[in-house]
Design an enzyme around this catalytic site. Structure first.
Site, PDB file in Angstrom:
ATOM      1  CB  CYS A  33      -1.546   4.185   8.565  1.00 50.29           C
ATOM      2  SG  CYS A  33      -2.090   3.042   7.279  1.00 50.29           S
ATOM      3  CB  CYS A  77      -0.943  -0.012   1.196  1.00 52.72           C
ATOM      4  SG  CYS A  77      -2.174   1.312   1.176  1.00 52.72           S
ATOM      5  CB  CYS A  99       5.946   4.477   4.712  1.00 53.73           C
ATOM      6  SG  CYS A  99       6.680   6.037   4.164  1.00 53.73           S
ATOM      7  CB  CYS A 158      -2.569   7.317   5.317  1.00 53.76           C
ATOM      8  SG  CYS A 158      -1.745   7.565   3.729  1.00 53.76           S
TER       9      CYS A 158
END
Length: 231
Positions: free
Chosen positions: A200, A114, A225, A197
């Site tokens: 998250c 993602c 990330c 995000c």
């Protein structure tokens, strides 16, 4: 190039670093903002420079409403152009169709997938063709970042990364925001030191690590990330 630039920037404060790069590497430098408080400090510094540095943000499609709020306030305040980079629609469609909208909770592999689709691939497009990438990273944000330097070579993306606020404390950042009345994300006042995000990111509790609110369902060793893992 990196040794020459490091020598030139040695001993300069954050504003002087931003100014030097803007004046000497205009057209060759890009700045990434997620509208967090560190990025807002750098945006305020860049707004004073006559030689413009390209500014971009990653519009993942999963941002907080408050992030859009401070994005608009930033545009109104400084009048700078901030280019939005979106993920490839076909990649998002395929991932969500195959695994659902919240697959990132199910495994580290899914989270990385993602993040790659929504952040890393767009980032690669955003920094392509530039020589210098300015970020808002500070050393005290995490143990991983303490091991970095204020200027470094990103071998994965073949670009020099400069972190003007690397040696700043959180108190330094907050003092700058107050002194210059810099717009910032209201989530920072609600226990969100690091904002990504919406699915998250959560607020942290007193005594928790700075990055504890990011991907909170994973252990501390996986709190990046991949955007800044290429150095």
């Amino acid at each position: 190039m990196i040794d020459l630039l490091k020598n030139a920037l040695a001993g300069l404060d954050a504003a002087q670093i931003v100014s030097y790069i803007a004046q000497n590497y205009s057209g060759r430098t890009v700045f990434s903002t997620s509208f967090g408080i560190e990025d807002q400090v750098i945006t305020a510094m860049l707004s004073k420079e006559p030689r413009q540095v390209s500014i971009f943000t990653l519009e993942t499609g999963r941002l907080f409403p408050e992030t859009y709020y401070v994005w608009n306030r930033t545009l109104e305040r400084y009048g700078l152009r901030i280019k939005a980079f979106y993920p490839q629609a076909d990649a998002v469609e395929a991932m969500v169709s195959d695994k659902g909208p919240s697959s990132f909770y199910e495994s580290v592999a899914n989270k990385k997938e993602c993040c790659f689709i929504r952040k890393i691939e767009p980032l690669q497009r955003a920094i392509k063709g530039f020589d210098i990438w300015i970020t808002g990273i500070r050393a005290e944000q995490s143990a991983n970042r303490e091991e970095m330097d204020f200027i470094e070579w990103d071998a994965v993306n073949s670009i020099v990364k400069v972190h003007p606020l690397f040696y700043w404390s959180l108190e330094d950042v907050e003092a700058f925001l107050k002194q210059f009345n810099v717009p910032y994300n209201p989530l920072h006042d609600k226990g969100f030191p690091s904002i990504g995000c919406q699915p998250c990111t959560r607020a942290i509790k007193k005594g928790e690590d700075f990055r504890a609110g990011r991907w909170w369902w994973e252990d501390k060793s996986k709190k990046e990330c991949g955007l800044h893992g290429g150095s």
